[in-house]
Design an enzyme around this catalytic site. Structure first.
Site, short mmCIF file in Angstrom:
data_model
loop_
_atom_site.label_atom_id
_atom_site.label_comp_id
_atom_site.label_asym_id
_atom_site.label_seq_id
_atom_site.Cartn_x
_atom_site.Cartn_y
_atom_site.Cartn_z
N CYS A 1 0.85 -1.09 -0.04
CA CYS A 1 -0.01 0.03 -0.31
C CYS A 1 0.82 1.23 -0.14
O CYS A 1 2.28 1.23 0.08
CB CYS A 1 -0.89 0.04 1.13
SG CYS A 1 -2.22 1.05 1.10
N CYS B 1 -0.29 4.22 1.94
CA CYS B 1 -0.57 4.99 3.10
C CYS B 1 0.69 5.17 4.02
O CYS B 1 0.32 6.60 4.62
CB CYS B 1 -1.82 4.59 3.50
SG CYS B 1 -1.67 2.90 4.40
N CYS C 1 -4.19 6.15 0.43
CA CYS C 1 -3.54 4.93 -0.11
C CYS C 1 -3.25 4.94 -1.77
O CYS C 1 -2.95 3.96 -2.50
CB CYS C 1 -4.46 3.59 -0.07
SG CYS C 1 -4.83 3.48 2.05
N LYS D 1 -12.18 -4.85 1.82
CA LYS D 1 -11.58 -4.20 2.94
C LYS D 1 -12.75 -3.03 3.47
O LYS D 1 -12.86 -2.18 2.42
CB LYS D 1 -10.28 -3.67 2.71
CG LYS D 1 -9.82 -2.72 3.87
CD LYS D 1 -8.30 -2.40 3.39
CE LYS D 1 -7.49 -1.49 4.52
NZ LYS D 1 -6.44 -1.13 4.13
N ARG E 1 -3.49 2.66 12.70
CA ARG E 1 -2.81 4.10 12.12
C ARG E 1 -2.03 4.50 13.26
O ARG E 1 -1.21 5.42 12.56
CB ARG E 1 -4.33 5.09 11.96
CG ARG E 1 -5.06 4.28 10.90
CD ARG E 1 -6.22 5.21 10.87
NE ARG E 1 -7.28 4.43 9.45
CZ ARG E 1 -8.39 4.84 9.14
NH1 ARG E 1 -8.73 6.02 9.66
NH2 ARG E 1 -8.83 4.18 8.03
N ARG F 1 -11.17 7.70 4.00
CA ARG F 1 -11.07 6.49 2.91
C ARG F 1 -12.24 5.86 2.33
O ARG F 1 -12.20 4.87 1.64
CB ARG F 1 -10.05 5.47 3.37
CG ARG F 1 -8.77 6.27 3.78
CD ARG F 1 -7.61 4.92 4.42
NE ARG F 1 -6.48 5.32 4.54
CZ ARG F 1 -5.51 5.41 5.68
NH1 ARG F 1 -6.03 4.44 6.51
NH2 ARG F 1 -4.35 5.74 5.43
N GLU G 1 -16.75 -7.42 -5.35
CA GLU G 1 -15.47 -6.89 -4.91
C GLU G 1 -14.39 -8.36 -5.09
O GLU G 1 -13.31 -8.45 -5.66
CB GLU G 1 -15.10 -6.35 -3.68
CG GLU G 1 -15.47 -4.83 -3.55
CD GLU G 1 -14.49 -3.78 -4.25
OE1 GLU G 1 -13.33 -4.57 -4.74
OE2 GLU G 1 -14.38 -2.57 -4.34
N LYS H 1 -11.40 -7.80 5.78
CA LYS H 1 -10.92 -7.06 6.72
C LYS H 1 -12.00 -5.88 7.21
O LYS H 1 -12.56 -5.38 6.29
CB LYS H 1 -9.43 -6.41 6.56
CG LYS H 1 -8.89 -5.52 7.39
CD LYS H 1 -7.80 -5.01 7.00
CE LYS H 1 -7.03 -4.04 7.85
NZ LYS H 1 -5.70 -3.38 7.37
N SER I 1 -6.72 -4.33 14.78
CA SER I 1 -5.98 -3.65 15.91
C SER I 1 -7.11 -3.48 16.89
O SER I 1 -6.81 -3.68 18.37
CB SER I 1 -5.25 -2.33 15.26
OG SER I 1 -6.10 -1.47 14.78
N TYR J 1 -2.91 -10.24 16.08
CA TYR J 1 -1.78 -9.72 16.93
C TYR J 1 -1.93 -10.33 18.18
O TYR J 1 -0.97 -10.32 18.89
CB TYR J 1 -2.08 -8.16 17.34
CG TYR J 1 -2.36 -7.08 16.09
CD1 TYR J 1 -1.13 -6.79 15.62
CD2 TYR J 1 -3.29 -6.91 15.71
CE1 TYR J 1 -1.18 -6.03 14.33
CE2 TYR J 1 -3.35 -6.21 14.36
CZ TYR J 1 -2.22 -5.57 13.98
OH TYR J 1 -2.34 -4.68 12.78
#
Length: 329
Positions: free
Chosen positions: A120, A122, A130, A199, A209, A221, A237, A252, A278, A317
């Site tokens: 990406c 960004c 992005c 996404k 972020r 976005r 998509e 996501k 996150s 994570y």
């Protein structure tokens, strides 16, 4: 007394029976662990909104990689935090960019580890979007086709550095086709594409972020990431990415979109990836620190639910903690 015709509880009466009939099994082989690599030296800096997740410099990240390897985690998703940002994100496709250097270092230290490169712009643009920003009479606009050219360059540079999988996350129209063509032309026809196919423009990305230093400097976005209210659009998509040559399809975020995971699983034969993002991680950590929940039980139940919904792979994570808990530690 009339007895029930069927006694479902018979198969739940002991741990052994429950193990025998368990329909969904969670394994360390399901996990992809994100890693944030930054310029500089001697850096191991905890991300304040993501307890237990760190920024690593190239000279310290071996500590994290060794822990992944010892726990049996076989795949990492690399995010880079560059020193230099500009309007077209040139660090994203620089041969000596932070992601490219990190990929080479990981493959040198752990050649057997599967290295997935987030593709990406960004993190690398000074505006945080992005793609390439154009100023028009109506305001700023994210250019689609010229952004594809830069994203393709980034993907090729990552493959040259040794990435095993390219994971484009930009949500520009036609990004899989552009990257597939560029990889093939550069001699990387066998490098798979793990498409961030579905996404959403989500509130669940906040802590990331901070971690990636990628907050947009203006606007949002929503013109390129999906509306959280839409499901049929997700199939359009995904279908586009399948036709353009994707090798994996990703959804996501995770928790609020398990219905989308199931829709893709039922329709497509490609491996389905879910990103346990996150804020999903940070909410669990925050509640656990307050003593409000059993962190281990919540995490393993959540990850199992993601697999049950149809995910073949989980970017999370929680990967290290979950790997330890699955060992019984």
């Amino acid at each position: 007394m009339a007895f029930p015709l069927v006694r479902h509880r018979r198969l739940r009466s002991t741990a052994g029976l429950r193990n025998l009939v368990r329909e969904t099994n969670l394994s360390v082989n399901d996990f992809i662990a994100p890693i944030f690599v930054t310029e500089g030296s001697l850096i191991k800096e905890e991300i304040s909104s993501m307890p237990g997740v760190y920024h690593w410099s190239l000279d310290t990240m071996e500590q994290e990689l060794e822990e992944f390897a010892e726990l049996g985690i076989q795949a990492v998703l690399v995010f880079g935090v560059p020193e230099h940002k500009d309007s077209t994100g040139t660090s994203a496709y620089d041969e000596n960019g932070i992601v490219q250097k990190a990929i080479r270092k990981i493959k040198a230290l752990h050649p057997e580890m599967v290295v997935i490169a987030d593709t990406c712009l960004c993190q690398f643009t000074d505006h945080g979007h992005c793609g390439v920003v154009h100023t028009t009479e109506c305001g700023a606009e994210i250019g689609n086709d010229d952004s594809l050219e830069l994203l393709a360059k980034a993907a090729v540079s990552q493959a040259k550095a040794g990435a095993d999988i390219i994971a484009p996350s930009n949500m520009m129209d036609g990004f899989v086709s552009a990257i597939r063509h560029a990889l093939d032309e550069a001699g990387f026809a066998n490098t798979p594409i793990m498409s961030y196919a579905v996404k959403y423009s989500s509130a669940y990305y906040g802590p990331f972020r901070e971690a990636a230093h990628s907050t947009p400097q203006f606007g949002d976005r929503k013109t390129y990431q999906m509306d959280p209210a839409n499901a049929r659009e997700a199939l359009r998509e995904a279908q586009s990415d399948v036709e353009e040559g994707a090798d994996f399809l990703m959804v996501k975020p995770g928790l609020a979109y398990l219905d989308i995971v199931r829709m893709l699983k039922d329709r497509y034969s490609l491996p389905i990836v879910i990103y346990n993002v996150s804020a999903e991680y940070s909410m669990v950590k925050a509640a656990a620190l307050q003593g409000w929940i059993d962190e281990r039980a919540i995490v393993l139940e959540t990850l199992t639910g993601m697999k049950r919904a149809g995910a073949d792979l989980i970017i999370t994570y929680h990967a290290k903690d979950a790997a330890r808990w699955l060992r019984g530690n």
